[in-house]
Motif scaffolding. Structure first.
Motif, PDB file in Angstrom:
ATOM      1  N   THR A   1       0.818  -1.211   0.000  1.00  0.00           N
ATOM      2  CA  THR A   1       0.000   0.000   0.000  1.00  0.00           C
ATOM      3  C   THR A   1       0.853   1.264   0.000  1.00  0.00           C
ATOM      4  O   THR A   1       0.420   2.314  -0.486  1.00  0.00           O
ATOM      5  CB  THR A   1      -0.955   0.009   1.216  1.00  0.00           C
ATOM      6  OG1 THR A   1      -1.873   1.095   1.089  1.00  0.00           O
ATOM      7  CG2 THR A   1      -0.198   0.146   2.526  1.00  0.00           C
TER       8      THR A   1
ATOM      9  N   CYS B   1      -5.788 -10.918   1.232  1.00  0.00           N
ATOM     10  CA  CYS B   1      -4.989  -9.759   1.620  1.00  0.00           C
ATOM     11  C   CYS B   1      -4.174  -9.193   0.460  1.00  0.00           C
ATOM     12  O   CYS B   1      -3.573  -8.131   0.591  1.00  0.00           O
ATOM     13  CB  CYS B   1      -4.042 -10.135   2.762  1.00  0.00           C
ATOM     14  SG  CYS B   1      -4.876 -10.659   4.263  1.00  0.00           S
TER      15      CYS B   1
ATOM     16  N   SER C   1      -5.377  -9.309  -3.188  1.00  0.00           N
ATOM     17  CA  SER C   1      -6.416  -8.651  -3.990  1.00  0.00           C
ATOM     18  C   SER C   1      -5.887  -8.078  -5.299  1.00  0.00           C
ATOM     19  O   SER C   1      -6.250  -6.978  -5.708  1.00  0.00           O
ATOM     20  CB  SER C   1      -7.102  -7.540  -3.168  1.00  0.00           C
ATOM     21  OG  SER C   1      -7.675  -8.062  -1.996  1.00  0.00           O
TER      22      SER C   1
ATOM     23  N   LEU D   1     -12.065  -1.691   3.736  1.00  0.00           N
ATOM     24  CA  LEU D   1     -10.978  -0.719   3.710  1.00  0.00           C
ATOM     25  C   LEU D   1     -10.414  -0.594   5.117  1.00  0.00           C
ATOM     26  O   LEU D   1     -11.089  -0.118   6.030  1.00  0.00           O
ATOM     27  CB  LEU D   1     -11.489   0.637   3.220  1.00  0.00           C
ATOM     28  CG  LEU D   1     -10.433   1.723   3.022  1.00  0.00           C
ATOM     29  CD1 LEU D   1      -9.491   1.354   1.874  1.00  0.00           C
ATOM     30  CD2 LEU D   1     -11.093   3.069   2.754  1.00  0.00           C
ATOM     31  N   VAL D   2      -9.170  -1.025   5.303  1.00  0.00           N
ATOM     32  CA  VAL D   2      -8.581  -1.046   6.640  1.00  0.00           C
ATOM     33  C   VAL D   2      -8.493   0.353   7.235  1.00  0.00           C
ATOM     34  O   VAL D   2      -8.587   0.534   8.455  1.00  0.00           O
ATOM     35  CB  VAL D   2      -7.191  -1.717   6.600  1.00  0.00           C
ATOM     36  CG1 VAL D   2      -6.189  -0.870   5.829  1.00  0.00           C
ATOM     37  CG2 VAL D   2      -6.676  -1.998   8.010  1.00  0.00           C
TER      38      VAL D   2
ATOM     39  N   THR E   1     -12.036  -8.957   0.409  1.00  0.00           N
ATOM     40  CA  THR E   1     -10.890  -8.407  -0.312  1.00  0.00           C
ATOM     41  C   THR E   1     -10.507  -7.040   0.248  1.00  0.00           C
ATOM     42  O   THR E   1     -11.349  -6.314   0.779  1.00  0.00           O
ATOM     43  CB  THR E   1     -11.194  -8.270  -1.814  1.00  0.00           C
ATOM     44  OG1 THR E   1     -12.216  -7.281  -2.008  1.00  0.00           O
ATOM     45  CG2 THR E   1     -11.658  -9.597  -2.400  1.00  0.00           C
ATOM     46  N   LEU E   2      -9.231  -6.699   0.106  1.00  0.00           N
ATOM     47  CA  LEU E   2      -8.754  -5.383   0.534  1.00  0.00           C
ATOM     48  C   LEU E   2      -8.806  -4.366  -0.591  1.00  0.00           C
ATOM     49  O   LEU E   2      -8.599  -3.177  -0.356  1.00  0.00           O
ATOM     50  CB  LEU E   2      -7.322  -5.491   1.069  1.00  0.00           C
ATOM     51  CG  LEU E   2      -7.121  -6.422   2.268  1.00  0.00           C
ATOM     52  CD1 LEU E   2      -5.711  -6.275   2.808  1.00  0.00           C
ATOM     53  CD2 LEU E   2      -8.142  -6.154   3.360  1.00  0.00           C
TER      54      LEU E   2
ATOM     55  N   SER F   1     -15.652  -6.135  -0.265  1.00  0.00           N
ATOM     56  CA  SER F   1     -14.434  -5.343  -0.139  1.00  0.00           C
ATOM     57  C   SER F   1     -14.477  -4.519   1.143  1.00  0.00           C
ATOM     58  O   SER F   1     -15.495  -3.911   1.476  1.00  0.00           O
ATOM     59  CB  SER F   1     -14.285  -4.409  -1.344  1.00  0.00           C
ATOM     60  OG  SER F   1     -13.123  -3.616  -1.231  1.00  0.00           O
TER      61      SER F   1
END
Length: 271
Positions: A40, A150, A152, A192-193, A174-175, A190
């Motif tokens: 990321t 993790c 994706s 979003l962390v 999924t991330l 999906s």
């Protein structure tokens, strides 16, 4: 003043000297000792980050200043680790000599845990019916049924879907948004962390996607951080690849991640 690695749009990342700031209100100021690199980070540099925001998410360091309203009972000298949304703010990101965080959104590193280990800490799912797929990142743990992708990217979500199809269907978490599933009996969701921080997020404004703040997610993250010091003794860190060279080493390490050269471990740098 402090050194920090900031976004430079499509050109990449660069090292700048910025004001180090101090803690205010609910904030704690951490002297960053160790950072871990993630895909990321370079994706924010490549596409998502505004100009000159600080990059980096995972960190471990030592408290040097505590705001008067800071929660979590933090004290100067405490060793803390955690995750921040690097690549979005001019005053917050882990690839910097100093980092401002909310006092309750970090966990205290217990004695016997090194900074390199704390910066990479992930608590694996224990349920025997979960598959966690992470390809070449360090988030993979072998289980089955609900699938958490993790990675994706590429065909990773499709591979998870095939596993679930063989087990009579299920859901792939999924991330990243990987589109609609083509496998019968399998659905995608999906997450979003970065919603965990309880703040709204806008990527590539004004045309990019918007994500509303979810206060309950922040509450859950703060609660988890009170438990992590007791759980981390059971944590087995991934193979750690120590990068030399400080900020220059981080730039090199991000390039290696971008090129797919890091597999089965975690790149970590000391500042």
């Amino acid at each position: 003043m402090m050194k920090a690695l900031v976004s430079n749009r499509s050109i990449g990342a660069r090292i700048l000297k910025l004001a180090s700031g101090k803690s205010f209100g609910k904030e704690v100021l951490v002297k960053v000792h160790t950072v871990a690199l993630n895909p990321t980070d370079f994706k924010h540099v490549n596409v998502l980050s505004p100009q000159n925001v600080i990059i980096g998410c995972d960190y471990a360091g030592e408290v040097v200043s505590v705001g008067k309203e800071a929660q979590g009972g933090r004290k100067v000298g405490d060793r803390l680790a955690g995750l921040v949304h690097g690549g979005m703010y001019h005053d917050r990101g882990s690839f910097a000599e100093y980092l401002k965080i909310d006092g309750d959104l970090a966990w205290k590193i217990p004695d016997g845990i090194h900074g390199e280990e704390a910066a990479t800490a992930r608590i694996p799912a224990k349920a025997p019916t979960i598959l966690i797929y992470a390809a070449s990142t360090s988030n993979a743990f072998p289980d089955i049924k609900l699938a958490v992708d993790c990675y994706s990217e590429g065909n990773s979500t499709g591979l998870c879907a095939k596993v679930l199809k063989a087990a009579a269907g299920g859901k792939v978490i999924t991330l990243l948004d990987t589109g609609k599933p083509s496998t019968p009996g399998v659905e995608y969701e999906s997450i979003l962390v970065y919603n965990l921080f309880g703040e709204s997020i806008v990527w590539l404004p004004p045309i990019g996607p918007k994500f509303p703040a979810i206060p309950s997610d922040r509450t859950s993250l703060a609660r988890l951080h009170t438990k992590l010091p007791h759980l981390v003794s059971d944590f087995k860190p991934p193979p750690i690849r120590l990068i030399e060279g400080g900020f220059d080493g981080i730039i090199m390490g991000l390039g290696e991640l971008r090129q797919g050269k890091v597999s089965g471990g975690k790149s970590v740098a000391k500042l």
